[in-house]
Scaffold this motif. Structure first.
Motif, PDB file in Angstrom:
ATOM      1  N   THR A   6       9.075  14.143   9.355  1.00  0.00           N
ATOM      2  CA  THR A   6       9.567  15.511   9.190  1.00  0.00           C
ATOM      3  C   THR A   6      10.919  15.684   9.874  1.00  0.00           C
ATOM      4  N   VAL A   7      11.002  15.207  11.118  1.00  0.00           N
ATOM      5  CA  VAL A   7      12.269  15.323  11.848  1.00  0.00           C
ATOM      6  C   VAL A   7      13.372  14.548  11.130  1.00  0.00           C
ATOM      7  N   LYS A   8      13.030  13.372  10.614  1.00  0.00           N
ATOM      8  CA  LYS A   8      14.047  12.573   9.922  1.00  0.00           C
ATOM      9  C   LYS A   8      14.574  13.269   8.668  1.00  0.00           C
ATOM     10  N   VAL A   9      13.690  13.949   7.959  1.00  0.00           N
ATOM     11  CA  VAL A   9      14.148  14.690   6.778  1.00  0.00           C
ATOM     12  C   VAL A   9      15.072  15.829   7.208  1.00  0.00           C
ATOM     13  N   LEU A  10      14.657  16.580   8.232  1.00  0.00           N
ATOM     14  CA  LEU A  10      15.431  17.758   8.637  1.00  0.00           C
ATOM     15  C   LEU A  10      16.748  17.395   9.315  1.00  0.00           C
ATOM     16  N   THR A  11      16.852  16.154   9.836  1.00  0.00           N
ATOM     17  CA  THR A  11      18.090  15.747  10.496  1.00  0.00           C
ATOM     18  C   THR A  11      18.939  14.851   9.589  1.00  0.00           C
ATOM     19  N   ARG A  33       0.871  -1.146   0.000  1.00  0.00           N
ATOM     20  CA  ARG A  33       0.000   0.000   0.000  1.00  0.00           C
ATOM     21  C   ARG A  33       0.928   1.221   0.000  1.00  0.00           C
ATOM     22  N   ILE A  34       0.582   2.231  -0.780  1.00  0.00           N
ATOM     23  CA  ILE A  34       1.407   3.439  -0.780  1.00  0.00           C
ATOM     24  C   ILE A  34       0.924   4.347   0.359  1.00  0.00           C
ATOM     25  N   VAL A  35       1.835   4.689   1.249  1.00  0.00           N
ATOM     26  CA  VAL A  35       1.488   5.573   2.355  1.00  0.00           C
ATOM     27  C   VAL A  35       2.177   6.906   2.135  1.00  0.00           C
ATOM     28  N   LYS A  36       1.386   7.967   2.148  1.00  0.00           N
ATOM     29  CA  LYS A  36       1.985   9.296   2.026  1.00  0.00           C
ATOM     30  C   LYS A  36       2.324   9.804   3.410  1.00  0.00           C
ATOM     31  N   ALA A  37       3.584   9.680   3.790  1.00  0.00           N
ATOM     32  CA  ALA A  37       3.996  10.123   5.121  1.00  0.00           C
ATOM     33  C   ALA A  37       4.026  11.647   5.180  1.00  0.00           C
ATOM     34  N   LEU A  38       4.528  12.268   4.118  1.00  0.00           N
ATOM     35  CA  LEU A  38       4.504  13.727   4.024  1.00  0.00           C
ATOM     36  C   LEU A  38       3.822  14.095   2.720  1.00  0.00           C
ATOM     37  N   ASP A  39       2.853  15.019   2.811  1.00  0.00           N
ATOM     38  CA  ASP A  39       2.052  15.329   1.630  1.00  0.00           C
ATOM     39  C   ASP A  39       2.054  16.837   1.407  1.00  0.00           C
ATOM     40  N   GLY A  40       3.248  17.360   1.085  1.00  0.00           N
ATOM     41  CA  GLY A  40       3.344  18.793   0.852  1.00  0.00           C
ATOM     42  C   GLY A  40       3.475  19.589   2.132  1.00  0.00           C
ATOM     43  N   LEU A  41       4.281  19.082   3.047  1.00  0.00           N
ATOM     44  CA  LEU A  41       4.437  19.759   4.334  1.00  0.00           C
ATOM     45  C   LEU A  41       5.413  20.935   4.226  1.00  0.00           C
ATOM     46  N   SER A  42       4.972  22.091   4.732  1.00  0.00           N
ATOM     47  CA  SER A  42       5.839  23.269   4.779  1.00  0.00           C
ATOM     48  C   SER A  42       5.887  23.778   6.204  1.00  0.00           C
ATOM     49  N   LEU A  43       7.062  24.303   6.569  1.00  0.00           N
ATOM     50  CA  LEU A  43       7.274  24.670   7.960  1.00  0.00           C
ATOM     51  C   LEU A  43       8.276  25.801   8.020  1.00  0.00           C
ATOM     52  N   ASP A  44       8.143  26.621   9.047  1.00  0.00           N
ATOM     53  CA  ASP A  44       8.982  27.791   9.156  1.00  0.00           C
ATOM     54  C   ASP A  44       9.219  28.032  10.650  1.00  0.00           C
ATOM     55  N   VAL A  45      10.446  27.940  11.112  1.00  0.00           N
ATOM     56  CA  VAL A  45      10.721  28.178  12.524  1.00  0.00           C
ATOM     57  C   VAL A  45      11.660  29.366  12.662  1.00  0.00           C
ATOM     58  N   PRO A  46      11.191  30.483  13.234  1.00  0.00           N
ATOM     59  CA  PRO A  46      12.054  31.650  13.411  1.00  0.00           C
ATOM     60  C   PRO A  46      13.181  31.348  14.400  1.00  0.00           C
TER      61      PRO A  46
END
Lengths: 276, 320
Positions: free
Chosen positions: B49-54, B18-31
């Motif tokens: 998300t954390v795994k992508v950013l790390t 089964r295809i699971v969309k773990a992230l589906d166009g997630l955008s984030l901005d941390v000042p």
């Protein structure tokens, strides 16, 4: 806010050496903390030497030699091949525990964890080889060759186990379950090491098994070790296959092939794995 | 100024054919210097998300940067500026607390002397002196998390990722860890924190992004979010199941939003303006209509309510 601490090592080679050492040290710490695991990994080979020697020696006739001399190379090879599976189950366990994730977020060399794992196993294998050799001496096994030849035999066994650890490490990272790795070890490697010339001359095996045993690279390892230790019985020459006729070449080729193929593959795998 | 930035991240997995969309166009901005809480149920995409950013995994598409450094193109540079503490407390159980921290220092290439010094400092800072020379295996869950967190701070990183730092801890250990994290963030570190608990985000984060099915569905301070879903709720538990439909329509007449039904099928709740007055009115109306109640009260919104309101489904409907 306190300022970020800067690294003191910059060159890639220096990092790989330093990180490889730190990862190896981690496994040595673990051995020290669990001495019982280490002791058991040494008791098992002693048990194998004694069991096979006293159970089979009376039943298996080795033409032109005695069984103890014939047996030892086989036990050495079987033990180091089997214990290399530890590299696989330990990588799977680290992955499961999330420690690989932590390591992968650090600016460390991608080869370091694998270097540490395989060197850790080399320490275990070298120790169990020493223990088996001492046990062998006690029950009458002798090296009947020169010191350089015997040394080459020992190095060959250790290098083979080291190269095989990289194969198992890749399998461990792919399978991701320490339990499955242990089962694979039992179901695949046990027969692989048995269907060889380890415990009986391969010519005594029935047709297809004999062919398998003669083309089994483990048989080549055993044959070359036997030759290097001067333990080949007069009445049992090497088998007919090319592998058996050229055991040393075969083992070197297998060694180099395993290292050249599986070191890059394992490092590449390590760079992309993550828990779950 | 935005410090951690993620744009349109997409990541799909295939699991059980089964295809699971773990992230589906997630955008984030941390000042810079702020704490962003990433709030969502299991499987919403927080850990991905954390795994992508790390630098642990690559997204299928999208971009991410930290302090202007591209996460996907320069992972090695990113690794020298981040500290990561995961939900599984990724420390080596067989090593002592000190050995774990010293090892991390060495692997950041601080050198033998500095790594030892830093390990000792962190042991004291995190109140782990007693445990420093015992294998982590024997530690309590809370202590293990503290070692893991200390490991993330070895280089004083300007950016800290805390992936569900208190999941699975007992309430007391959770409070203790919250205090530790609060002290840290007052120091000016930029933090991305993921959590399933609204209260945790409330306590620790300057701003919260609610995520569901791989997307940010709402963003704001904790007060803004609560306002958006209604501050207080009135909750009534009915004795007879056959009264539920009638109860719902009665409560809807007094509420400021949709009436939701709890898992037991007989507890109805809704956001209201003046909870005390509405509760009194509801008790009176329900008595007049002879609808018997097991329980009645006012409460603060929970994560379930936020989800119900924002997505129309309950948190546990989202498959992990």
């Amino acid at each position: 806010m306190s300022s970020v601490l800067k690294p003191t090592i910059e060159s890639t080679i220096a990092k790989t050496v330093s990180d490889g050492w730190i990862a190896t040290r981690r496994n040595i710490y673990k051995l020290r903390r669990d001495p019982e695991i280490f002791v058991f990994s040494l008791i098992q080979p002693i048990m194998f030497v004694l069991l096979f020697n006293y159970v089979f020696a009376g039943a298996i006739q080795v033409e032109g030699g005695d069984y103890t001399q014939f047996l030892m190379a086989g036990i050495f090879a079987q033990t180091i091949v089997l214990s290399s599976t530890y590299s696989g189950s330990a990588m799977a366990q680290d992955l499961k525990d999330g420690i690989i994730d932590r390591f992968r977020t650090l600016p460390m060399s991608s080869a370091a964890v694998l270097i540490g794992r395989t060197f850790g196993d080399l320490v275990i294998n070298a120790s169990s080889l020493i223990v088996m050799m001492i046990t062998g001496f006690v029950i009458g096994w002798r090296i009947n060759s020169s010191i350089p030849e015997a040394a080459l035999g020992i190095l060959l066994l250790l290098f083979f186990s080291y190269a095989f650890s990289w194969v198992m490490a890749l399998i461990g990272m792919s399978v991701r379950s320490p339990e499955i790795i242990n089962n694979v070890s039992f179901l695949v490697l046990f027969p692989l090491t048995f269907l060889s010339n380890a415990f009986v001359p391969s010519e005594t095996l029935p047709g297809p098994l004999r062919v398998f045993a003669e083309w089994n690279p483990v048989s080549a390892l055993i044959q070359s070790t036997r030759e290097l230790f001067g333990n080949v019985p007069a009445g049992i020459p090497a088998g007919d296959s090319w592998l058996q006729q050229n055991p040393l070449t075969t083992v070197f080729a297998a060694l180099v092939l395993m290292l050249v193929v599986f070191i890059p593959l394992s490092i590449r795998k390590f760079k992309s794995i993550s828990s779950r | 100024m935005s410090f951690i930035q993620a744009n349109d991240l997409i990541k799909t997995y295939s699991a059980n054919k089964r295809i699971v969309k773990a992230l589906d166009g997630l955008s984030l901005d941390v000042p810079k210097g702020t704490v962003k809480g990433l709030l969502g149920p299991n499987g919403a995409g927080k850990t991905t998300t954390v795994k992508v950013l790390t630098t642990l995994i690559n997204p299928d598409s999208g971009t991410a940067s930290i302090d202007g450094v591209d996460v996907l193109k320069e992972p090695e540079a990113i690794k020298r500026m981040i500290g990561v503490s995961g939900q599984y407390a990724a420390v080596d159980q067989k090593l002592t607390g000190y050995e774990n921290l010293e090892m991390v220092g060495r692997l950041y290439h601080l050198g033998a002397k500095r790594a030892k010094q830093r390990a000792t400092e962190l042991i004291e800072m995190f109140d782990l002196v007693e445990a420093a020379n015992r294998p982590v295996k024997g530690f309590s869950g809370g202590m293990r998390r503290r070692i893991d967190l200390a490991g993330a701070l070895v280089i004083n990183p300007p950016v800290l990722f805390l992936d569900e730092p208190t999941t699975g801890l007992d309430p007391r250990s959770r409070l203790g860890l919250w205090k530790v994290i609060k002290d840290l963030v007052s120091d000016g570190t930029t933090v991305l924190l993921t959590t399933q608990y609204l209260e945790e985000a409330d306590q620790l984060a300057d701003s919260i992004a609610v995520i569901d099915q791989g997307k940010v569905i709402a963003e704001g301070t904790s007060d803004e979010l609560k306002m958006q879903i209604g501050g207080q709720r009135v909750e009534l538990s009915l004795v007879r199941l056959e009264d539920v439909e009638k109860g719902k329509s009665l409560l809807a007449g007094m509420a400021q939003g949709d009436v939701s039904v709890g898992n037991d099928g007989r507890t109805i709740s809704a956001p209201v303006d003046n909870a005390a007055a509405t509760l009194q009115q509801a008790l009176k109306t329900f008595a007049e209509e002879s609808i018997e109640l097991n329980d009645a009260g006012m409460r603060r919104p929970t994560l379930d309510d936020v989800f119900m309101e924002l997505t129309g489904h309950k948190t546990e409907d989202v498959s992990a």
